[in-house]
Motif scaffolding. Sequence first.
Motif, PDB file in Angstrom:
ATOM      1  N   ALA A   1      14.223  -0.773 -13.653  1.00 25.87           N
ATOM      2  CA  ALA A   1      13.751   0.731 -13.657  1.00 25.87           C
ATOM      3  C   ALA A   1      13.956   1.649 -12.353  1.00 25.87           C
ATOM      4  O   ALA A   1      14.145   2.686 -12.311  1.00 25.87           O
ATOM      5  CB  ALA A   1      12.305   0.842 -14.148  1.00 25.87           C
ATOM      6  N   VAL A   2      13.598   0.802 -11.274  1.00 29.63           N
ATOM      7  CA  VAL A   2      13.766   1.403  -9.957  1.00 29.63           C
ATOM      8  C   VAL A   2      15.138   1.712  -9.720  1.00 29.63           C
ATOM      9  O   VAL A   2      15.498   2.867  -9.167  1.00 29.63           O
ATOM     10  CB  VAL A   2      12.911   0.601  -8.778  1.00 29.63           C
ATOM     11  N   ASP A   3      16.066   0.767 -10.023  1.00 27.22           N
ATOM     12  CA  ASP A   3      17.481   0.980  -9.884  1.00 27.22           C
ATOM     13  C   ASP A   3      17.852   2.286 -10.628  1.00 27.22           C
ATOM     14  O   ASP A   3      18.773   3.002 -10.267  1.00 27.22           O
ATOM     15  CB  ASP A   3      18.341  -0.196  -9.991  1.00 27.22           C
ATOM     16  N   ALA A   4      17.505   2.178 -11.770  1.00 31.64           N
ATOM     17  CA  ALA A   4      17.796   3.492 -12.671  1.00 31.64           C
ATOM     18  C   ALA A   4      17.237   4.923 -12.112  1.00 31.64           C
ATOM     19  O   ALA A   4      18.048   5.723 -12.222  1.00 31.64           O
ATOM     20  CB  ALA A   4      17.362   3.256 -14.244  1.00 31.64           C
TER      21      ALA A   4
ATOM     22  N   ARG B   1       0.707   2.907  -3.159  1.00 33.41           N
ATOM     23  CA  ARG B   1       1.668   3.832  -2.360  1.00 33.41           C
ATOM     24  C   ARG B   1       2.844   2.906  -2.244  1.00 33.41           C
ATOM     25  O   ARG B   1       3.931   3.775  -1.919  1.00 33.41           O
ATOM     26  CB  ARG B   1       0.894   3.905  -1.062  1.00 33.41           C
ATOM     27  N   LEU B   2       3.081   1.699  -2.033  1.00 29.16           N
ATOM     28  CA  LEU B   2       4.183   0.916  -1.743  1.00 29.16           C
ATOM     29  C   LEU B   2       4.675   0.926  -3.072  1.00 29.16           C
ATOM     30  O   LEU B   2       6.276   1.071  -2.884  1.00 29.16           O
ATOM     31  CB  LEU B   2       3.869  -0.393  -1.294  1.00 29.16           C
ATOM     32  N   LYS B   3       4.416   0.815  -4.123  1.00 29.97           N
ATOM     33  CA  LYS B   3       4.999   1.018  -5.462  1.00 29.97           C
ATOM     34  C   LYS B   3       5.704   2.139  -5.683  1.00 29.97           C
ATOM     35  O   LYS B   3       6.850   2.296  -6.158  1.00 29.97           O
ATOM     36  CB  LYS B   3       4.056   0.333  -6.672  1.00 29.97           C
ATOM     37  N   ALA B   4       5.078   3.222  -5.242  1.00 29.48           N
ATOM     38  CA  ALA B   4       5.429   4.513  -5.535  1.00 29.48           C
ATOM     39  C   ALA B   4       6.670   4.758  -4.795  1.00 29.48           C
ATOM     40  O   ALA B   4       7.579   5.711  -5.020  1.00 29.48           O
ATOM     41  CB  ALA B   4       4.370   5.723  -5.279  1.00 29.48           C
ATOM     42  N   ALA B   5       6.818   4.193  -3.518  1.00 30.08           N
ATOM     43  CA  ALA B   5       8.270   4.559  -2.578  1.00 30.08           C
ATOM     44  C   ALA B   5       9.335   3.519  -3.090  1.00 30.08           C
ATOM     45  O   ALA B   5      10.187   3.307  -2.623  1.00 30.08           O
ATOM     46  CB  ALA B   5       7.709   4.116  -1.287  1.00 30.08           C
ATOM     47  N   GLY B   6       9.125   2.830  -4.169  1.00 31.34           N
ATOM     48  CA  GLY B   6      10.154   1.843  -4.832  1.00 31.34           C
ATOM     49  C   GLY B   6      10.035   0.202  -4.670  1.00 31.34           C
ATOM     50  O   GLY B   6      10.970  -0.378  -5.105  1.00 31.34           O
ATOM     51  N   ALA B   7       9.018  -0.400  -3.598  1.00 29.44           N
ATOM     52  CA  ALA B   7       8.706  -1.658  -3.568  1.00 29.44           C
ATOM     53  C   ALA B   7       8.266  -2.239  -4.820  1.00 29.44           C
ATOM     54  O   ALA B   7       7.595  -1.586  -5.669  1.00 29.44           O
ATOM     55  CB  ALA B   7       8.028  -1.891  -2.314  1.00 29.44           C
ATOM     56  N   VAL B   8       8.546  -3.440  -4.816  1.00 32.90           N
ATOM     57  CA  VAL B   8       8.051  -4.201  -6.300  1.00 32.90           C
ATOM     58  C   VAL B   8       7.280  -5.309  -5.855  1.00 32.90           C
ATOM     59  O   VAL B   8       7.600  -6.197  -4.952  1.00 32.90           O
ATOM     60  CB  VAL B   8       9.564  -4.958  -6.928  1.00 32.90           C
TER      61      VAL B   8
END
Length: 564
Positions: free
Chosen positions: A39-42, A90-97
């Motif tokens: 989902a992040v890649d998309a 906040r880390l997840k919102a920036a795209g980290a998994v």
Amino acid sequence: MSGALERVRAAYARIAQVDRPEVWIDLHPREEPEAEAAAVDARVAAGERLPLAGTVFAVKGNIDVAGLPTTAGCPSYAYRPEVDAPAVARLKAAGAVVLGTTNLDQFATGLVGTRSPYGAVRNAVDPAYVSGGSSSGSAVVVALGIADFALGTDTAGSGRVPAAFNGIVGLKPTRGLVPSEGVVPACASLDCVTVFARTLPEAERALSFIAAPSGRALPALEQRRPGPWRISVPDPRQLGELDEGWAEAYGAAAARLADAGAELLPVDLEPFTEAAAMLYEGAFVAERHAAVGAFVDAHAGAADLDPTVAGIVSRAGDLPAHRLYADLERLSVLRARALASLGDADALLLPTTPGHPTLAEVAADPLGANARLGRFTNSTNLFDLAAVAVPAGEVNGLPFGVMLIGPAFTDERLARIARLLTSPPLHLAVVGAHLSGQPLNGQLRARGGRLLRTTTTAPAYRLYALDTVPPKPGLVRSREGGAAIETEVWWLPAEGLGSLLAALPRPMALGSVELADGSLVPGFLCEPEALQGAREITAYGGWRAALAGGPSPHPSPREDTGAS
């Protein structure tokens, strides 16, 4: 940077390869992070900006991760949070998994990494040694290359000791800079959320996403007076007994700062070490009972309660209130002494710990071994200071680490100083407008440059006056007619030299300059075609002498912002 899905798959491959199950409490089933990463890649492909896309991280098991139980290292204590802790969100919102939650000294009570029913977390370099706690699993998954960074906590040193033992970076920010909501407290008034990473830039980047404007009033920090960094270094006798080779490794770290231009200042370490002893020997440990004492007392003798941790927490409930007030008064006196001893120093340099015990040594003396490890770290939060722990070499094949400690809200300053230890030393030879007192010297100083020495080139160079503004010379190597040219050698951080070179215009170029002692140092040279019509000034022996020795060699200057 790889795509998020590719990075998640690499992380799980690494998990299987290292086979260290004790570092985890709950690891997401692989398909869940893969789906999140896809989902992040998309989203990135659709044009969304996710600065941490392509990174994976782990979270200490006392910090809430939605969908996973928060155990604090005790299975019967577990609860399932509905939302992430702010730092995680906040880390997840920036795209980290998120990969999962990591093992720890139970209820974040310990500096060894062995006080857990999930197993003792072994050191990433030598499994016979402890990993350090309480953020043991978070540090080891980073050191083993599984996660790009990880969250921990630090009350007495838990965000720094594991960093030192596993050869990575640990940032312990100013208290309150990172929200502590969603964290099972150890001592709520002292706890800090911390970051582990393999490099300082990676750690700083992660911290930048989880830090927020503090609810605390910003103290009136005195304006830093001009000059080199000022680093407090205690008399070696005040460090107490260190493991074999550690005093020499610490001295080498201090010498490296001095070589980079820092001024080393004396400091009285006694108030720091006296306050450190108070954290567990005094009444402040009562706050651990306030956090989880009711649970521990109600489950006395439970199989999943670590006996050492349970004993510490339970005994803390018997401390009288008057003892706490007496200790607070004593702490105030010690803090005033400590800050007065630091004076206007920018940071205090210390070994992160006095030594590195084996698993067997901790098992033989769990309280004594743990107490020793906090000698230099315990006082940091009691004194409301910020800290960064960084690798500083190896001793007997194991990582050795140091930490820089400074006043609250000097986090960025500490990181800048730490770069002097973590960045490879880069030297630059200058012969013209970048010399001390010359027009472009400020470009070096603004990038953290420090003058190391004044010398000359080997007698194999010719110097020409270029037609530029400001005036500058061109240095070229010559097979004949060369001479020794006055040269300054400067130290620059890697990023400082990089930005300087990025702005370097022709005809200047970076090359190797041979010095009088035969060593080769990067320096500014001149492209030969720029010398056509330029006046040779080799006979002056240097740029400053040429400027003082006659009329200006630049009757018709053209505008140029290059460097030499």
